[in-house]
Design a protein around this motif. Structure first.
Motif, PDB file in Angstrom:
ATOM      1  N   HIS A  26       0.568  -1.563  -0.177  1.00  0.00           N
ATOM      2  CA  HIS A  26      -0.011  -0.135  -0.099  1.00  0.00           C
ATOM      3  C   HIS A  26       1.290   1.504   0.187  1.00  0.00           C
ATOM      4  O   HIS A  26       0.380   2.912   0.606  1.00  0.00           O
ATOM      5  CB  HIS A  26      -1.015   0.052   1.333  1.00  0.00           C
ATOM      6  CG  HIS A  26      -2.163  -0.665   1.197  1.00  0.00           C
ATOM      7  ND1 HIS A  26      -3.450  -0.749   1.139  1.00  0.00           N
ATOM      8  CD2 HIS A  26      -2.068  -2.192   1.773  1.00  0.00           C
ATOM      9  CE1 HIS A  26      -3.783  -2.110   0.778  1.00  0.00           C
ATOM     10  NE2 HIS A  26      -3.323  -2.922   1.359  1.00  0.00           N
ATOM     11  N   ARG A  31       1.431   2.684  -5.144  1.00  0.00           N
ATOM     12  CA  ARG A  31       0.237   3.227  -6.052  1.00  0.00           C
ATOM     13  C   ARG A  31       0.778   4.217  -7.412  1.00  0.00           C
ATOM     14  O   ARG A  31      -0.343   3.864  -8.893  1.00  0.00           O
ATOM     15  CB  ARG A  31      -0.513   4.010  -4.780  1.00  0.00           C
ATOM     16  CG  ARG A  31      -1.512   2.894  -3.689  1.00  0.00           C
ATOM     17  CD  ARG A  31      -2.411   4.171  -2.878  1.00  0.00           C
ATOM     18  NE  ARG A  31      -1.349   5.256  -2.561  1.00  0.00           N
ATOM     19  CZ  ARG A  31      -0.958   5.627  -1.266  1.00  0.00           C
ATOM     20  NH1 ARG A  31      -0.666   4.526  -0.519  1.00  0.00           N
ATOM     21  NH2 ARG A  31      -0.767   6.625  -0.987  1.00  0.00           N
ATOM     22  N   CYS A  38      -3.245   0.027  -4.508  1.00  0.00           N
ATOM     23  CA  CYS A  38      -1.908  -0.852  -4.381  1.00  0.00           C
ATOM     24  C   CYS A  38      -1.867  -1.937  -4.927  1.00  0.00           C
ATOM     25  O   CYS A  38      -2.204  -2.202  -6.497  1.00  0.00           O
ATOM     26  CB  CYS A  38      -2.926  -1.777  -2.695  1.00  0.00           C
ATOM     27  SG  CYS A  38      -4.316  -2.874  -3.449  1.00  0.00           S
ATOM     28  N   HIS A 106      -0.506  -7.641   4.036  1.00  0.00           N
ATOM     29  CA  HIS A 106      -0.451  -6.451   3.625  1.00  0.00           C
ATOM     30  C   HIS A 106       0.307  -5.928   4.111  1.00  0.00           C
ATOM     31  O   HIS A 106       0.527  -4.800   5.585  1.00  0.00           O
ATOM     32  CB  HIS A 106      -1.575  -5.384   3.526  1.00  0.00           C
ATOM     33  CG  HIS A 106      -2.849  -6.029   3.744  1.00  0.00           C
ATOM     34  ND1 HIS A 106      -3.707  -5.682   2.334  1.00  0.00           N
ATOM     35  CD2 HIS A 106      -4.323  -6.639   3.552  1.00  0.00           C
ATOM     36  CE1 HIS A 106      -4.561  -6.046   1.616  1.00  0.00           C
ATOM     37  NE2 HIS A 106      -5.113  -7.064   3.020  1.00  0.00           N
ATOM     38  N   ALA A 109       0.641  -0.942   5.362  1.00  0.00           N
ATOM     39  CA  ALA A 109      -0.993  -1.290   5.718  1.00  0.00           C
ATOM     40  C   ALA A 109      -0.745   0.575   6.221  1.00  0.00           C
ATOM     41  O   ALA A 109      -2.633   0.829   5.865  1.00  0.00           O
ATOM     42  CB  ALA A 109      -1.742  -1.679   6.034  1.00  0.00           C
ATOM     43  N   ARG A 112      -2.604   2.671   3.710  1.00  0.00           N
ATOM     44  CA  ARG A 112      -3.741   2.170   3.130  1.00  0.00           C
ATOM     45  C   ARG A 112      -4.803   3.430   2.196  1.00  0.00           C
ATOM     46  O   ARG A 112      -4.709   4.791   3.473  1.00  0.00           O
ATOM     47  CB  ARG A 112      -4.335   1.599   3.200  1.00  0.00           C
ATOM     48  CG  ARG A 112      -5.281   1.250   2.688  1.00  0.00           C
ATOM     49  CD  ARG A 112      -6.472   0.019   3.475  1.00  0.00           C
ATOM     50  NE  ARG A 112      -6.401   0.511   4.945  1.00  0.00           N
ATOM     51  CZ  ARG A 112      -7.877   1.210   5.214  1.00  0.00           C
ATOM     52  NH1 ARG A 112      -9.430   1.108   3.926  1.00  0.00           N
ATOM     53  NH2 ARG A 112      -7.923   2.021   6.392  1.00  0.00           N
TER      54      ARG A 112
END
Length: 131
Positions: A26, A31, A38, A106, A109, A112
């Motif tokens: 993330h 990105r 993600c 993940h 995170a 995120r």
């Protein structure tokens, strides 16, 4: 053996050996590079990844890593940390059969996006994996 490649087919690869560290990242860099909320990755020993058609173009995406992508269609393919040159990360979605390598957690995170709901029950590592 895992096979995959870019969207247009100009770059194809084979990853041999067992994949490790399958994750969904993330971080802001992933990105931006993929244009996605993600990116799912798996790691493989650098010596076990070979390109069978074409070669990705690489660029230094930060002071600590380089990313590989198809110069024709732009598909994000690899990430390699300069601190760990013996391994390389490959995008799970570029596999011919992405179901073969499900993510186990993940990473990053804490970065995120708030509007991305995670309901998969996988562990969430706030920063980078430390193992």
């Amino acid at each position: 053996m895992l096979e995959g490649g870019c969207f247009c087919g100009a770059v194809r690869y084979v990853a041999e050996g067992a994949p490790f560290h399958p994750t969904i990242c993330h971080c802001a860099d992933c990105r931006r590079a993929a244009g996605a909320p993600c990116v799912a990755w798996f790691s493989v020993a650098m010596a076990r990844l070979r390109f069978t058609r074409g070669r990705p173009r690489f660029f230094a995406s930060s002071a600590k890593a380089e990313r590989g992508f198809c110069a024709d269609c732009g598909t994000t393919l690899t990430w390699r940390g300069l601190a760990t040159p013996e391994e390389i990360d490959v995008t799970i979605a570029s596999l011919d059969e992405p179901e073969a390598v499900p993510p186990a957690d993940h990473t990053q995170a804490a970065g995120r996006l708030s509007w991305l709901a995670l309901a998969d029950g996988l562990p969430r590592i706030p920063g980078w994996r430390t193992e």
